[in-house]
Design a protein around this motif. Sequence first.
Motif, PDB file in Angstrom:
ATOM      1  N   SER A  74       1.198  -1.342   0.180  1.00 12.15           N
ATOM      2  CA  SER A  74       0.593  -0.186  -0.572  1.00 12.15           C
ATOM      3  C   SER A  74       0.911   1.340   0.498  1.00 12.15           C
ATOM      4  CB  SER A  74      -1.178   0.225   1.039  1.00 12.15           C
ATOM      5  OG  SER A  74      -0.922  -0.088   2.424  1.00 12.15           O
ATOM      6  N   THR A  75       1.797   1.539   0.353  1.00 13.55           N
ATOM      7  CA  THR A  75       2.598   1.917   0.817  1.00 13.55           C
ATOM      8  C   THR A  75       4.346   2.318   0.386  1.00 13.55           C
ATOM      9  OG1 THR A  75       1.908   2.906   2.813  1.00 13.55           O
ATOM     10  CG2 THR A  75       3.941   3.944   2.851  1.00 13.55           C
ATOM     11  N   GLY A  76       4.752   1.041   0.632  1.00 23.03           N
ATOM     12  CA  GLY A  76       6.226   1.348  -0.349  1.00 23.03           C
ATOM     13  C   GLY A  76       6.447   1.374  -1.439  1.00 23.03           C
ATOM     14  N   CYS A  77       5.602   0.273  -2.104  1.00 26.83           N
ATOM     15  CA  CYS A  77       6.364   0.580  -3.309  1.00 26.83           C
ATOM     16  C   CYS A  77       5.012   1.798  -4.538  1.00 26.83           C
ATOM     17  CB  CYS A  77       5.210  -0.852  -4.339  1.00 26.83           C
ATOM     18  SG  CYS A  77       4.202  -1.063  -3.776  1.00 26.83           S
ATOM     19  N   ALA A  78       4.902   2.602  -3.749  1.00 23.01           N
ATOM     20  CA  ALA A  78       4.164   3.402  -4.032  1.00 23.01           C
ATOM     21  C   ALA A  78       5.097   4.891  -5.187  1.00 23.01           C
ATOM     22  CB  ALA A  78       2.926   4.583  -3.175  1.00 23.01           C
ATOM     23  N   GLN A  79       6.080   5.081  -4.875  1.00 21.78           N
ATOM     24  CA  GLN A  79       6.854   5.684  -4.914  1.00 21.78           C
ATOM     25  C   GLN A  79       8.095   5.589  -4.444  1.00 21.78           C
ATOM     26  OE1 GLN A  79       6.260   9.463  -3.388  1.00 21.78           O
ATOM     27  NE2 GLN A  79       6.538   8.713  -1.021  1.00 21.78           N
ATOM     28  N   GLU A  80       9.624   6.181  -5.615  1.00 23.23           N
ATOM     29  CA  GLU A  80      10.612   6.165  -5.336  1.00 23.23           C
ATOM     30  C   GLU A  80      11.715   7.267  -4.640  1.00 23.23           C
ATOM     31  OE1 GLU A  80      12.549   4.189  -6.773  1.00 23.23           O
ATOM     32  OE2 GLU A  80      11.629   3.396  -8.592  1.00 23.23           O
ATOM     33  N   PRO A  81      12.372   6.919  -3.750  1.00 22.72           N
ATOM     34  CA  PRO A  81      12.887   5.743  -3.725  1.00 22.72           C
ATOM     35  C   PRO A  81      13.018   4.484  -3.350  1.00 22.72           C
ATOM     36  CG  PRO A  81      14.027   6.941  -2.463  1.00 22.72           C
ATOM     37  CD  PRO A  81      13.000   7.978  -2.664  1.00 22.72           C
ATOM     38  N   ARG A  82      11.806   4.525  -2.116  1.00 27.06           N
ATOM     39  CA  ARG A  82      10.914   3.636  -1.127  1.00 27.06           C
ATOM     40  C   ARG A  82      11.282   2.410  -2.458  1.00 27.06           C
ATOM     41  NH1 ARG A  82       7.239   5.736   2.218  1.00 27.06           N
ATOM     42  NH2 ARG A  82       8.751   6.807   2.605  1.00 27.06           N
ATOM     43  N   ARG A  83      10.655   2.234  -3.295  1.00 29.79           N
ATOM     44  CA  ARG A  83       9.742   1.687  -4.887  1.00 29.79           C
ATOM     45  C   ARG A  83      11.371   0.505  -4.400  1.00 29.79           C
ATOM     46  NH1 ARG A  83       6.701   3.239  -7.271  1.00 29.79           N
ATOM     47  NH2 ARG A  83       8.325   4.233  -9.022  1.00 29.79           N
ATOM     48  N   THR A  84      12.188   0.936  -4.678  1.00 26.57           N
ATOM     49  CA  THR A  84      13.972   0.848  -5.245  1.00 26.57           C
ATOM     50  C   THR A  84      14.516  -0.233  -4.469  1.00 26.57           C
ATOM     51  OG1 THR A  84      13.979   2.188  -6.970  1.00 26.57           O
ATOM     52  CG2 THR A  84      16.309   0.679  -6.703  1.00 26.57           C
TER      53      THR A  84
END
Length: 368
Positions: free
Chosen positions: A326-336
């Motif tokens: 829900s949150t982690g893969c929503a935006q860079e750079p967290r997604r990477t």
Amino acid sequence: MFDPLAALRERSGPGCDVYLTGTVFLDIIFTGLDSAPVRGTESWARGMGSSPGGIANMAAALARLGLRTSLAAAFGDDMYGDYCREELETGEGIDLSLSHTVPGWHSPVTVSMAYEGERTMISHGHEAPPGPHAPPHREAGTAYDPDAPPCPPPAAACVSSLVPGRPQEWVATAARRGSRVFADVGWDETGRWDLGALAELAHCEAFLPNAVEAMRYTRTDCPRAAAHALAEHVPLAVVTLGAEGAYAVDAGTGETAHAPGIPVEALDTTGAGDVFVAGFVTGSLAGWPLPDRLAFAALTSALSVQEFGGSLSAPGWPEIAAWWRSTGCAQEPRRTRYAFLDRILTGCAAAAPPRRAVPTLGFRPPES
């Protein structure tokens, strides 16, 4: 429960993943305070929770991440002790076969007051007396039953909190038996901050102090410099930076890693450091690269401060999966940075919400 080590364990391997020993407290946590209590006044808290604390924070965090956890501790024979034992053994699935109940000994208690993102604690308790068959030289800080099976038991890893000038002989024993030793440290009440007083450091694979502790022990003024200085004494130095994440140095390879903090609304920071260590131990036993271990530990710690208490605030895999999807893969750079969770969470199914700290020790069942 999702088991991150299922594919890695050998049938002939040890019966538990992690062993630890220490003191279990009953934690009573007040939150929603606007400021610190003022002498001569009465303060009302908007929230309250009760949960096992002390070494229970670490044990519960490890168990909620699917690690088979063995805890040796003394429990009082009062209602607080019964509650803590029930929560840990039945509620969290922690092996307490090396623990024992001490007749006539009351449970240690900590009252924690959380405000402005910090906490103030008041504790009371007495050291658990030795059992009737304990040897006269029973080492300080160990509360396991001398009549129980061999202690420490064979384990893939053990976790210790180092205390200056207080030897813990079981750590050297565990290391000789092949356990990987992970350790943190508390405030040095002596004020000397002497690494030489931490005898067990020589047996540690990883040492995980917070930034203030690391800088005091190394006489440095920068957490990163402190991590590099500690790497001269231990194979892996990890310095936690609170809301800023963590920094690590691998002494063998020279590799360094930094995991930034994850912004969350902190309700109670009690036990956040213990949850960080549990996340790092999990990643280490699973064989993940250093940056992934550090990032995972920072994530579990951040998720924990959104709930009451230390032990029952620790996240489980379903919560980690929910954050990622829900949150982690929503935006860079967290997604990477957290892309490795996609592979790990493949077998993680939905589960019931974990037990949380509640204002009272328990409600009586309704009369039939």
